[in-house]
Motif scaffolding. Sequence first.
Motif, PDB file in Angstrom:
ATOM      1  N   THR A   1      46.587  40.195  31.735  1.00 32.17           N
ATOM      2  CA  THR A   1      45.137  40.098  31.875  1.00 32.17           C
ATOM      3  C   THR A   1      44.669  38.819  31.199  1.00 32.17           C
ATOM      4  O   THR A   1      45.366  38.264  30.345  1.00 32.17           O
ATOM      5  CB  THR A   1      44.411  41.293  31.237  1.00 32.17           C
ATOM      6  OG1 THR A   1      44.741  41.359  29.848  1.00 32.17           O
ATOM      7  CG2 THR A   1      44.773  42.599  31.917  1.00 32.17           C
TER       8      THR A   1
ATOM      9  N   ARG B   1      41.976  37.561  28.774  1.00 24.77           N
ATOM     10  CA  ARG B   1      40.989  38.018  27.792  1.00 24.77           C
ATOM     11  C   ARG B   1      40.842  36.969  26.699  1.00 24.77           C
ATOM     12  O   ARG B   1      41.849  36.472  26.183  1.00 24.77           O
ATOM     13  CB  ARG B   1      41.433  39.340  27.146  1.00 24.77           C
ATOM     14  CG  ARG B   1      41.802  40.488  28.088  1.00 24.77           C
ATOM     15  CD  ARG B   1      40.632  41.284  28.597  1.00 24.77           C
ATOM     16  NE  ARG B   1      39.744  41.794  27.595  1.00 24.77           N
ATOM     17  CZ  ARG B   1      39.704  43.063  27.179  1.00 24.77           C
ATOM     18  NH1 ARG B   1      40.554  43.944  27.659  1.00 24.77           N
ATOM     19  NH2 ARG B   1      38.821  43.431  26.295  1.00 24.77           N
TER      20      ARG B   1
ATOM     21  N   LEU C   1      36.861  32.114  28.587  1.00 28.31           N
ATOM     22  CA  LEU C   1      35.894  33.094  29.065  1.00 28.31           C
ATOM     23  C   LEU C   1      35.102  32.458  30.205  1.00 28.31           C
ATOM     24  O   LEU C   1      34.418  31.457  30.012  1.00 28.31           O
ATOM     25  CB  LEU C   1      34.928  33.520  27.953  1.00 28.31           C
ATOM     26  CG  LEU C   1      33.825  34.494  28.360  1.00 28.31           C
ATOM     27  CD1 LEU C   1      34.416  35.839  28.790  1.00 28.31           C
ATOM     28  CD2 LEU C   1      32.826  34.676  27.233  1.00 28.31           C
TER      29      LEU C   1
ATOM     30  N   THR D   1      32.128  45.463  27.794  1.00 26.29           N
ATOM     31  CA  THR D   1      32.773  45.278  26.495  1.00 26.29           C
ATOM     32  C   THR D   1      31.778  44.810  25.442  1.00 26.29           C
ATOM     33  O   THR D   1      32.004  45.025  24.253  1.00 26.29           O
ATOM     34  CB  THR D   1      33.946  44.281  26.586  1.00 26.29           C
ATOM     35  OG1 THR D   1      33.465  43.023  27.076  1.00 26.29           O
ATOM     36  CG2 THR D   1      35.043  44.814  27.501  1.00 26.29           C
TER      37      THR D   1
ATOM     38  N   HIS E   1      29.278  41.024  28.366  1.00 31.31           N
ATOM     39  CA  HIS E   1      30.679  40.829  28.724  1.00 31.31           C
ATOM     40  C   HIS E   1      31.197  42.104  29.390  1.00 31.31           C
ATOM     41  O   HIS E   1      30.748  43.198  29.063  1.00 31.31           O
ATOM     42  CB  HIS E   1      31.530  40.566  27.470  1.00 31.31           C
ATOM     43  CG  HIS E   1      31.222  39.276  26.793  1.00 31.31           C
ATOM     44  ND1 HIS E   1      32.179  38.545  26.141  1.00 31.31           N
ATOM     45  CD2 HIS E   1      30.073  38.564  26.646  1.00 31.31           C
ATOM     46  CE1 HIS E   1      31.647  37.456  25.621  1.00 31.31           C
ATOM     47  NE2 HIS E   1      30.357  37.462  25.920  1.00 31.31           N
ATOM     48  N   PHE E   2      32.170  41.934  30.283  1.00 27.11           N
ATOM     49  CA  PHE E   2      32.747  43.087  30.962  1.00 27.11           C
ATOM     50  C   PHE E   2      34.184  42.795  31.360  1.00 27.11           C
ATOM     51  O   PHE E   2      34.614  41.636  31.393  1.00 27.11           O
ATOM     52  CB  PHE E   2      31.930  43.450  32.212  1.00 27.11           C
ATOM     53  CG  PHE E   2      32.039  42.443  33.333  1.00 27.11           C
ATOM     54  CD1 PHE E   2      32.975  42.609  34.348  1.00 27.11           C
ATOM     55  CD2 PHE E   2      31.213  41.335  33.374  1.00 27.11           C
ATOM     56  CE1 PHE E   2      33.072  41.688  35.382  1.00 27.11           C
ATOM     57  CE2 PHE E   2      31.299  40.415  34.404  1.00 27.11           C
ATOM     58  CZ  PHE E   2      32.236  40.592  35.413  1.00 27.11           C
ATOM     59  N   THR E   3      34.923  43.861  31.630  1.00 25.88           N
ATOM     60  CA  THR E   3      36.230  43.722  32.254  1.00 25.88           C
ATOM     61  C   THR E   3      36.142  44.298  33.649  1.00 25.88           C
ATOM     62  O   THR E   3      35.448  45.284  33.896  1.00 25.88           O
ATOM     63  CB  THR E   3      37.347  44.435  31.461  1.00 25.88           C
ATOM     64  OG1 THR E   3      37.008  45.812  31.296  1.00 25.88           O
ATOM     65  CG2 THR E   3      37.568  43.779  30.103  1.00 25.88           C
TER      66      THR E   3
ATOM     67  N   ASN F   1      40.626  41.838  33.412  1.00 25.86           N
ATOM     68  CA  ASN F   1      40.187  40.497  33.024  1.00 25.86           C
ATOM     69  C   ASN F   1      38.763  40.551  32.500  1.00 25.86           C
ATOM     70  O   ASN F   1      37.915  41.237  33.062  1.00 25.86           O
ATOM     71  CB  ASN F   1      40.262  39.545  34.222  1.00 25.86           C
ATOM     72  CG  ASN F   1      41.674  39.402  34.731  1.00 25.86           C
ATOM     73  OD1 ASN F   1      42.576  39.054  33.982  1.00 25.86           O
ATOM     74  ND2 ASN F   1      41.876  39.690  36.011  1.00 25.86           N
ATOM     75  N   GLU F   2      38.491  39.809  31.426  1.00 26.46           N
ATOM     76  CA  GLU F   2      37.154  39.797  30.843  1.00 26.46           C
ATOM     77  C   GLU F   2      36.370  38.586  31.329  1.00 26.46           C
ATOM     78  O   GLU F   2      36.879  37.472  31.336  1.00 26.46           O
ATOM     79  CB  GLU F   2      37.218  39.774  29.316  1.00 26.46           C
ATOM     80  CG  GLU F   2      35.847  39.863  28.675  1.00 26.46           C
ATOM     81  CD  GLU F   2      35.889  40.020  27.169  1.00 26.46           C
ATOM     82  OE1 GLU F   2      34.825  39.909  26.552  1.00 26.46           O
ATOM     83  OE2 GLU F   2      36.975  40.251  26.613  1.00 26.46           O
TER      84      GLU F   2
END
Length: 119
Positions: free
Chosen positions: A59, A61, A68, A91, A104-106, A111-112
């Motif tokens: 992933t 991150r 990012l 997240t 923020h999210f996955t 993956n973030e």
Amino acid sequence: MADCISKQINYIEWPAKDLSATKTFFQEVFDWHFTDYGDQYTAFSGDTVNGGFFHADKTSRPEQGAALVVLYSSQLEVTQHEVERGGGQITQPIFEFPGGRRFHFTEPSGNELAVWSDK
């Protein structure tokens, strides 16, 4: 005088544990369009970004040293709701920073990413 040479970020690639779930998520939430190249790679195009996902068990991150990627939305709360409804995991809920707000999210493969707004 030399010709001006264009230098910009042109394409982003991410790993994806579940290509199908990742494609569905980004199609539904961000309206990205996909072209498959075999069963191990899919390319996407969106309003402002193009790239691809390759099948891998890793992933991307920031906590692991990855960059990012930050997307933009003029309606941050609506987009956060759509991310959650589409199967993304928040997240970091919406927070303020100098110049705007973001969350923020996955996505389903882990993956973030982040989404920001100046509104």
